[in-house]
Scaffold this active site. Structure first.
Site, PDB file in Angstrom:
ATOM      1  N   ALA A 198       0.337  -6.612  -6.722  1.00 48.38           N
ATOM      2  CA  ALA A 198       1.553  -6.771  -5.920  1.00 48.38           C
ATOM      3  C   ALA A 198       2.441  -5.530  -6.027  1.00 48.38           C
ATOM      4  CB  ALA A 198       2.298  -8.006  -6.391  1.00 48.38           C
TER       5      ALA A 198
ATOM      6  N   GLU B  27       6.835  -4.521  -0.889  1.00 43.53           N
ATOM      7  CA  GLU B  27       7.948  -5.473  -0.762  1.00 43.53           C
ATOM      8  C   GLU B  27       8.432  -5.480   0.670  1.00 43.53           C
ATOM      9  OE1 GLU B  27      10.935  -4.528  -3.621  1.00 43.53           O
ATOM     10  OE2 GLU B  27       9.544  -4.772  -5.316  1.00 43.53           O
TER      11      GLU B  27
ATOM     12  N   ALA C 283       9.890  -2.225   1.207  1.00 46.26           N
ATOM     13  CA  ALA C 283       9.232  -1.044   0.656  1.00 46.26           C
ATOM     14  C   ALA C 283       7.730  -1.139   0.855  1.00 46.26           C
ATOM     15  CB  ALA C 283       9.560  -0.924  -0.832  1.00 46.26           C
TER      16      ALA C 283
ATOM     17  N   PHE D 257       2.746  -9.263   1.685  1.00 50.43           N
ATOM     18  CA  PHE D 257       1.421  -8.812   2.144  1.00 50.43           C
ATOM     19  C   PHE D 257       0.456  -8.673   0.970  1.00 50.43           C
ATOM     20  CE2 PHE D 257       3.644  -8.510   5.838  1.00 50.43           C
ATOM     21  CZ  PHE D 257       4.333  -7.331   6.098  1.00 50.43           C
TER      22      PHE D 257
ATOM     23  N   GLU E 116      -9.217   3.858  -4.464  1.00 50.24           N
ATOM     24  CA  GLU E 116      -8.870   2.717  -3.615  1.00 50.24           C
ATOM     25  C   GLU E 116      -8.912   3.094  -2.148  1.00 50.24           C
ATOM     26  OE1 GLU E 116      -5.233   1.102  -5.142  1.00 50.24           O
ATOM     27  OE2 GLU E 116      -6.170   0.594  -7.077  1.00 50.24           O
TER      28      GLU E 116
ATOM     29  N   GLY F 234     -17.339  -7.676  27.674  1.00 47.37           N
ATOM     30  CA  GLY F 234     -16.676  -8.351  28.791  1.00 47.37           C
ATOM     31  C   GLY F 234     -15.967  -9.597  28.300  1.00 47.37           C
ATOM     32  N   GLY F 235     -16.024 -10.638  29.099  1.00 49.42           N
ATOM     33  CA  GLY F 235     -15.314 -11.870  28.769  1.00 49.42           C
ATOM     34  C   GLY F 235     -15.670 -12.424  27.403  1.00 49.42           C
TER      35      GLY F 235
ATOM     36  N   THR G 277      -0.925   4.126   5.249  1.00 46.51           N
ATOM     37  CA  THR G 277      -1.016   4.170   6.713  1.00 46.51           C
ATOM     38  C   THR G 277      -1.551   5.528   7.168  1.00 46.51           C
ATOM     39  OG1 THR G 277       1.227   5.012   6.898  1.00 46.51           O
ATOM     40  CG2 THR G 277       0.943   2.608   7.003  1.00 46.51           C
TER      41      THR G 277
ATOM     42  N   GLU H  48      -0.198   7.452   9.141  1.00 49.89           N
ATOM     43  CA  GLU H  48       0.915   8.417   9.157  1.00 49.89           C
ATOM     44  C   GLU H  48       1.154   9.025   7.785  1.00 49.89           C
ATOM     45  OE1 GLU H  48       0.880   5.405  10.519  1.00 49.89           O
ATOM     46  OE2 GLU H  48       1.062   5.846  12.658  1.00 49.89           O
TER      47      GLU H  48
END
Lengths: 385, 397, 265
Positions: A124, A127, A130, A156, A244, A341-342, A367, A369
């Site tokens: 974890a 946040e 953050a 998350f 990681e 397609g569909g 990310t 970025e």
């Protein structure tokens, strides 16, 4: 698509795992997605066969397996549609912190349960306020005698909803550490878990994989549960960062490969206007471009993996891989859906599920970025930070 | 092969006693003695450091020309000789004629002499009767004993067994005992015109490969023959055969296996991916009851039942039997598609099938483009006829 | 109850279920075919392990094959077998079932007394189902073919096995030989610590050749094989659609005949 040639032992491991996944996970993926949870029994089965924390040395009950086996597990779990079970998160992103930085007492008490699956671990950091800006976390642990009192929230968190062990990055208030550099890792488990609240997020894909919001309210954590020393939190995680990120790239590459395979197979049998659609130039060219991108991704990733195993500094190259491969796999997934397609939009088709799953890849674990920022710095620039 | 002790060389060290896998060597007056139960495996010969044990074996020791006639080992069920035996007789006739030799039936059992007429009428020139109360149906070891002894005594050139579960369990036992080759599950048998060897053709690799096998240097040449492939001859009422009673000597070691009980139920393992034959149904089947007809056909063929997505959605089949893009992929030897249109969503899951039979009332159904056998007819008219046609050829009762 | 000594016979085979046909020549593409443990043999190992777990004792896996067949023996160790023997020698190559049964039988004899030999019923490449009965005859023990359940009591084997029309409950004294199919059990998965240990230098894998088992080389390999392959061919896969016509009864009969001609029925 292989990233290296398996040794006989690695090959035997890969086939054993593949068979296990095909029978124990792949057929249940839809049910677990619907239930928004993987049953604990699946973890226990993994544990029984020795797939949990196999990197641990034999005296802890592990098999002393190296990074190549991590690669194999990532590949087989992803290809077998078993990413809903956060095994690699448990093995490689969470329990390792206990092993490398925990006290002997903590290791002896927790690691055996991590191997059997009786305890599932999560990590974890992020946040609500953050994410990329990890230094902005506010979760606080104040030391009172032989306990820290933890307050704050994380979000998350993969495996978070059902985890028994949480590796929590927090800011420790204690006389022994400079308040500006007090990021520390605490292992929250056992009695402490009773002082948390958690809530499961509803995502747009990867439904079987629980992703949680966790609230710590005056949660007491024994001082012995500190991993490493006060203030060394980021030092611990920086050591693991390259690996990681590499692992996420390996997953993304397999996703790209699987989307390509699905599209190729479909384009060969689906007919329209009298012939297989793959024989129409625009689709053939699309597939050619997809295949080229997947091939390039695989080649670059292979090089990164080799360098990492050799112990080289892969900061720049793994950032490039993390910036490019998840984006590439999203491009491939998008085009594959279009080729279907569909049917590509119908949830019962595998390509539709893959398309949902891959959207997360350019976001978590760094990310696109942020990766570009890292690369830019490596190139000698100082983008505003 | 005969094995004997050269008494003058034996020093009584007893090494051969340990080497003998069946305990057929004992000590008499301080010297090794080979008992009747010796299986001629030759293990003792190598164990004797003194070279005191001899055998008359040598590579290719059989004098091939001594072995004559084509034998068919009859199999009975509930007292009657099975139709598969008649089929092998039909094929054996051609082999015997090509060799210019006789076609003989080995009729081993308890109270089987009533069947000798039928054997003669179905083509046998000779019937060897091996009658003994211990030769009950389904008792493999006594049968293996009786037949091995008969073969040793009479020296046939060819011995054919039915590749039934019983035959496939017994024939290898006989072949090992005699030290000769055995070819399993033959679907083709011929005599090579030049060498006069038996050409034994059979499937391997799950049916993906055919092999023609010969046993040129040993006799008899033995095969098990797949039931339902050869053609029986039309019986000749009144035809006569020579009947010969052979002595049967069942020993205690042939009766080590006790059959305590028979249970009616059989264990079935549902597995589409491994199924050799699949009977599959689609929209045209129309109902769960309709699938009952497919199940009957599947039962006769030892096949699995599968279906399209529509059949599953309508509740006529359980989801684990769905074949197609969002179901299972299968590649059986035979896929019988009943009332299935053959749209790609389904056919993508069974295109790998080796032989495809399609039954559909719509002549434009896409399934016909990928089928080996196209039947443009109502499945409810065709399948009952198929069931009858299969029963006529394969029925034992 | 004394500890059981169980031998399991296993074989490495090409994965004939995933066979590919060359579209141009219509022949089998053997290159790139993966090798696997014969499916029935997994059930044999499982049956052996269950008996050992219940009664105590030792499970020894034996395989005759080229050097790479050691892979399937390692799988056996990964499931929990105690030791294994790879019988590999140029003298063993080219063996038919008679020569193979001799080689396997000699090895078992060389290893001393045993209570039970368990083998997979049929190999997916040869498809003969002959090894079990031939080894049983070589060892002169009774056989239970296609066993579903196995029990050992008072030095006797009590088993249920599938016969053609029903299931037989049978009994015979030990030692005996048993073959099993997939109906017998669900094989356990490989246990990674055991699998990894199987690749280490100290792994209980012994490689034996002709001299180690005291074989008469006239009885092994090609020399010891009375049956020889004269030729192989792939059955034709050309798609020629045959439209059946006539009354349903006629079409049905024609279809049955055609399928029999194709050796499918």
């Amino acid at each position: 698509m292989p990233l290296f040639e398996d040794t006989p032992a690695e090959h035997a491991f890969r086939l054993a795992l593949r068979k296990f996944i095909a029978k124990e996970f792949t057929p249940y993926r839809e049910e677990w997605d619907r239930n928004r949870a993987v049953p604990r029994e699946a973890w226990l089965k993994l544990g029984r066969q020795g797939y949990l924390c196999p990197y641990l040395p034999k005296e802890y009950g592990g098999s002393n397996l190296n990074f190549r086996y991590v690669v194999i597990m990532l590949q087989e779990l992803t290809a077998g549609d078993a990413m809903c079970i956060g095994v690699t998160n448990h093995n490689d992103n969470s329990t390792r912190y206990i092993y490398h930085h925990g006290t002997e007492e903590l290791k002896r008490r927790l690691l055996p349960k991590c191997i059997t699956g009786e305890a599932v671990a999560c990590f974890a950091m992020t946040e609500p306020g953050a994410g990329s800006d990890a230094a902005a976390i506010t979760t606080k642990a104040v030391r009172h005698g032989d306990h820290y009192i933890l307050n704050g929230s994380k979000c998350f968190i993969t495996n978070g909803m059902f985890a028994d062990i949480m590796i929590v990055m927090c800011r420790v208030e204690s006389p022994d550490v400079d308040p500006k550099k007090n990021y520390s890792l605490l292992c929250v488990e056992g009695e402490s878990i009773k002082h948390i609240r958690r809530h499961q997020f509803e995502k747009i894909g990867r439904h079987g994989q629980d992703t949680a919001e966790i609230f710590f309210e005056n949660c007491p954590v024994p001082v012995g549960n500190l991993l490493g020393r006060e203030g060394e939190g980021f030092k611990c995680t920086m050591q693991a960062l390259g690996r990681e990120r590499l692992e996420l790239c390996i997953k993304a590459q397999v996703y790209a490969d699987e989307c390509l395979k699905e599209a190729l197979a479909y384009a060969k049998v689906r007919e329209a206007f009298g012939k297989p659609i793959g024989n129409f130039e625009h689709i053939a060219f699309e597939l050619a471009e997809m295949a080229t991108e997947v091939e390039i991704g695989n080649t670059f990733l292979h090089a990164c993996v080799e360098e990492f195993i050799r112990g080289e500094d892969i900061t720049k190259r793994v950032s490039m891989a993390k910036a490019w491969i998840p984006e590439m796999c999203n491009r491939v997934a998008y085009k594959a859906v279009q080729i279907f397609g569909g049917y590509g939009y119908m949830a019962e088709y595998r390509i539709a599920r893959l398309y949902q799953d891959v959207r997360a890849m350019p976001i978590f674990g760094g990310t696109t970025e942020i990766m570009n920022l890292v690369i830019a710095r490596q190139l000698g620039f100082k983008p505003i930070f | 092969m005969a094995i004997w002790i050269e008494k003058s060389e034996c020093i009584g060290c007893e090494s051969c006693l340990e080497a003998c896998p069946v305990g057929a060597i004992s000590m008499r007056d301080g010297l090794a003695f080979i008992e009747e139960r010796c299986t001629s495996c030759g293990a003792c010969v190598e164990s004797c450091a003194q070279g005191a044990i001899n055998s008359d074996a040598s590579a290719g020791d059989a004098d091939i020309s001594e072995f004559k006639d084509v034998w068919v080992v009859a199999e009975t069920m509930h007292g009657n000789v099975r139709s598969c035996t008649m089929e092998i007789l039909g094929c054996g006739r051609a082999l015997a004629d090509a060799l210019g030799q006789r076609l003989c039936v080995v009729l081993a059992g308890k109270g089987v002499s009533s069947q000798t007429e039928a054997m003669a009428e179905n083509g046998a020139d000779v019937v060897y009767l091996l009658e003994n109360n211990r030769l009950e149906e389904g008792r493999m070891l006594p049968h293996a004993r009786a037949i091995s002894d008969a073969i040793r005594e009479r020296k046939p050139a060819v011995v054919l067994f039915a590749a039934t579960p019983f035959g496939r369990e017994m024939a290898p036992r006989v072949s090992r005992r005699l030290g000769v080759g055995l070819t399993a599950d033959c679907t083709g048998l011929d005599i090579d015109p030049e060498t006069k060897n038996l050409l034994q053709t059979r499937p391997a690799w799950g049916g993906n490969l055919m092999a023609t096998i010969i046993s040129p240097d040993t006799r008899p040449q033995m095969s098990t023959v797949r039931p339902g492939v050869m053609k029986a001859l039309p019986p000749e009422p009144g035809r006569k055969a020579e009947i010969m009673h052979l002595k049967v000597n069942i020993r205690p070691e042939d009766q080590r296996l006790d059959i305590l009980k028979l249970k009616k139920e059989s264990y079935k393992h549902v597995n589409l991916t491994d199924a050799r034959i699949i009977v599959s149904g689609g929209h045209g089947v129309g109902s769960k009851e309709g699938f009952g007809l497919l199940e009957e056909l599947a039962g006769l063929l030892g096949a699995e039942v599968a279906g399209t997505r529509i059949a599953v959605e309508e509740g006529w089949l359980t989801p684990d039997r769905q074949v197609g893009q969002t179901g299972k992929s299968v590649c059986p030897e035979l896929y019988i598609a009943c009332g299935i249109s053959g749209a790609i969503q389904h056919s993508a899951g069974m295109l790998g099938s080796k032989t495809i039979v399609a039954i559909n009332t719509d002549p434009a159904a896409p399934i016909f483009a990928i089928a080996d056998f196209a039947i443009n007819e109502d499945l409810f008219k065709v399948i009952p006829e198929l069931i009858d046609a299969l029963k006529v050829r394969g029925d034992e009762k | 109850m004394a500890q059981l000594d169980i031998k399991v016979l296993i074989k490495q085979v090409p994965n004939t279920a995933e066979v590919k046909i060359d579209p141009h020549t219509g022949t089998l593409m053997r290159e790139g075919m993966e090798s696997i443990i014969n499916p029935d043999d997994l059930h044999a190992i499982e049956a052996a392990l269950r008996l050992r777990d219940a009664h105590g004792g030792k499970v020894t896996a034996i395989s005759m094959g080229p050097p790479q067949a050691v892979d399937v023996l390692r799988e056996a160790l990964g499931m929990g077998a105690d030791e294994c023997f790879l019988l590999t020698d140029r003298a063993f190559a080219g063996a038919d079932t008679l020569a193979t049964s001799y080689t396997l039988g000699k090895c078992i004899q060389r290893l001393g007394r045993f209570d039970l030999v368990i083998a997979g019923h049929q190999a997916i490449d040869g498809d003969t189902a002959q090894i079990g009965p031939q080894v049983a005859e070589f060892l002169d023990v009774p056989q239970v073919i296609r066993a579903i359940t196995l029990e050992i009591k008072d030095n006797e084997l009590l088993a249920e096995r599938t016969a053609e029309e029903c299931t037989e409950v049978v009994k015979c004294p030990l030692p005996a030989l048993v073959t099993v199919t997939k109906e017998a059990n669900d094989p356990r998965y490989l246990f990674i610590p055991l699998l990894m240990a199987a690749f280490e230098a100290e792994a209980p894998v012994k490689v034996w050749g002709s001299k180690d088992i005291g074989a008469d080389e006239a009885s092994t390999g090609l020399k010891g094989s009375p049956t020889k392959v004269q030729r192989t061919f792939t059955p034709s896969h050309k798609k020629k659609i045959e439209k059946l016509t006539g009354a349903p009864a006629d079409m049905a009969r024609t279809l049955v005949d055609r399928l029999r001609e194709r050796r499918v029925l």
